[in-house]
Scaffold this motif. Structure first.
Motif, short mmCIF file in Angstrom:
data_model
loop_
_atom_site.label_atom_id
_atom_site.label_comp_id
_atom_site.label_asym_id
_atom_site.label_seq_id
_atom_site.Cartn_x
_atom_site.Cartn_y
_atom_site.Cartn_z
N ALA A 199 8.42 2.42 -6.39
CA ALA A 199 9.62 1.55 -6.15
C ALA A 199 9.33 0.46 -5.30
CB ALA A 199 10.88 2.35 -5.64
N PRO A 200 8.80 0.79 -4.13
CA PRO A 200 8.40 -0.50 -3.24
C PRO A 200 7.48 -1.62 -3.96
CG PRO A 200 7.95 1.64 -2.22
CD PRO A 200 8.27 2.03 -3.24
N VAL A 201 6.70 -1.23 -4.93
CA VAL A 201 6.00 -2.42 -5.73
C VAL A 201 6.98 -3.56 -6.21
CG1 VAL A 201 4.53 -2.96 -7.61
CG2 VAL A 201 4.19 -0.84 -6.56
N TYR A 202 8.38 -3.24 -6.39
CA TYR A 202 9.03 -3.97 -7.09
C TYR A 202 10.18 -4.82 -6.10
CZ TYR A 202 6.95 -1.62 -10.84
OH TYR A 202 6.10 -1.22 -11.91
N ALA A 203 10.00 -4.12 -4.90
CA ALA A 203 10.93 -4.58 -3.93
C ALA A 203 10.73 -5.67 -3.27
CB ALA A 203 11.18 -3.70 -2.65
N THR A 262 0.80 -1.24 0.12
CA THR A 262 0.09 0.10 -0.17
C THR A 262 0.83 1.23 0.16
OG1 THR A 262 -1.66 -1.11 1.11
CG2 THR A 262 -2.04 1.40 1.19
N LEU A 263 0.56 2.08 -0.77
CA LEU A 263 1.51 3.37 -1.08
C LEU A 263 0.58 4.67 -1.19
CD1 LEU A 263 3.65 2.21 -4.08
CD2 LEU A 263 4.01 1.84 -1.72
N PRO A 264 1.09 5.62 -0.24
CA PRO A 264 0.38 6.85 -0.38
C PRO A 264 0.53 7.55 -1.97
CG PRO A 264 2.46 6.99 0.65
CD PRO A 264 2.53 5.76 0.22
N CYS A 265 -0.29 8.39 -2.13
CA CYS A 265 -0.62 8.87 -3.71
C CYS A 265 -1.44 10.28 -3.60
CB CYS A 265 -1.21 7.94 -4.57
SG CYS A 265 -1.38 8.57 -6.38
N VAL A 266 -0.90 11.16 -4.45
CA VAL A 266 -1.94 12.34 -4.38
C VAL A 266 -1.88 12.59 -6.00
CG1 VAL A 266 -1.80 14.82 -4.33
CG2 VAL A 266 -1.30 13.03 -2.07
N SER A 267 -3.14 12.87 -6.45
CA SER A 267 -3.37 13.18 -7.84
C SER A 267 -4.14 14.23 -8.29
CB SER A 267 -4.13 11.85 -8.53
OG SER A 267 -3.47 10.61 -8.48
N ILE A 268 -3.69 14.97 -9.10
CA ILE A 268 -4.29 16.10 -9.59
C ILE A 268 -5.04 16.05 -10.84
CG2 ILE A 268 -4.21 18.67 -10.06
CD1 ILE A 268 -1.55 18.61 -8.23
N LEU A 269 -6.43 15.95 -10.86
CA LEU A 269 -7.03 15.75 -12.08
C LEU A 269 -7.81 16.92 -12.64
CD1 LEU A 269 -9.24 12.29 -12.60
CD2 LEU A 269 -10.33 14.76 -12.84
N ARG A 270 -7.74 17.22 -13.86
CA ARG A 270 -8.44 18.34 -14.47
C ARG A 270 -9.39 17.65 -15.49
NH1 ARG A 270 -6.91 23.58 -15.43
NH2 ARG A 270 -5.22 23.38 -14.29
#
Length: 273
Positions: free
Chosen positions: A263-267, A239-247
């Protein structure tokens, strides 16, 4: 002098719930172009901008043209000062919040040239203007609710498609000249290139699920904070934190900027035998 002050509740039962930010967005749009909101207005054009928060516009209201100086106080109020014409004075749109909830108040202090204070003519004009502005407030809130519903629907549909990893449906969610920036990868433009780039990333995972934590709506875009649950190729979940800006662009996505470290997805993945 005509003086009126009315407060209209923003959120009514059965209607999409609006935030202060939602209401502010609508007031900014009305200040820039009041024609969709004020039925009695037939012309509205910004003449010059003194700053981001102060500008002068020309309007035609009930057959008379005049200029107004607009002052924006973000998420609090919009002030309209009549600079010329037969009606001078100040009009305010204020966002209020108390124990009864969010409200939108309009008030005005206007002087009708050549008309005596308290005269039947002034009183009658005041009634007409009050009626016009009540209609404008109702139209503004209705337009904001419509935009809110449309954006809610777009965001919901978009992330349903993303989490399903349906590449054809994902491609169709973007406008022809859409731009997407994902993590630290180069920005890609155009629905075909976006689908190709994101498809390459999706090919490295088994699945994903967005869990939204916060959302901030602005006139042109929405900021989304999420916890993204990635299912890796070995079946484990990170689980990773994410911020997205959608227009938005109509009923599609016009631009998306995604801030995340993948990167942690592949570790330390297990190698399938």
């Amino acid at each position: 002098m005509i003086e009126v002050s009315k407060r209209v509740p923003v959120n009514e039962p059965g209607q999409p719930v609006l935030t202060r930010s939602d209401v502010w967005k609508g007031l900014v749009m009305k200040a820039d172009n009041a024609l969709p909101f004020v039925p009695a207005m037939t012309h509205c054009k910004v003449l010059n901008r003194e700053s981001d928060m102060v500008f002068v516009r020309e309007i035609e209201f009930r057959g008379e043209r005049c200029r107004e100086r607009i002052t924006l106080v973000p998420e609090q109020r919009v002030e309209f000062v009549r600079l010329d014409g037969s009606v001078l004075g100040t009009i305010l749109n204020l966002i209020e919040e108390d124990e009864s909830g969010l409200g939108l108040r309009f008030s005005f202090k206007l002087k009708l040239a050549g008309v005596e204070d308290g005269s039947p003519e002034e009183i009658e004009y005041g009634k007409v203007v009050e009626k016009d502005y009540l209609k404008a407030v109702d139209a503004t809130l209705a337009a904001i609710r419509k935009m809110k519903s449309a954006r809610d629907s777009l965001i919901r549909r978009y992330y349903d498609v993303v989490d399903s990893m349906d590449l054809d449906a994902f491609k169709a969610m973007h406008s022809a000249n859409a731009r997407v920036t994902f993590a630290n990868f180069p920005t890609v433009q155009g629905a075909d290139r976006i689908a190709e780039a994101i498809g390459q990333f999706w090919s490295t995972i088994r699945g994903m699920k967005h869990e939204f934590v916060n959302r901030w709506d602005h006139p042109q875009e929405t900021i989304l904070e999420a916890a993204v649950h990635y299912t890796r190729k070995d079946g484990s979940v990170v689980t990773l934190p994410c911020v997205s800006i959608l227009r938005p662009e109509g009923d599609q996505v016009g631009e998306l900027r995604i801030f995340i470290d993948v990167a942690p997805v592949y570790a330390e993945q297990k190698i399938a035998s």
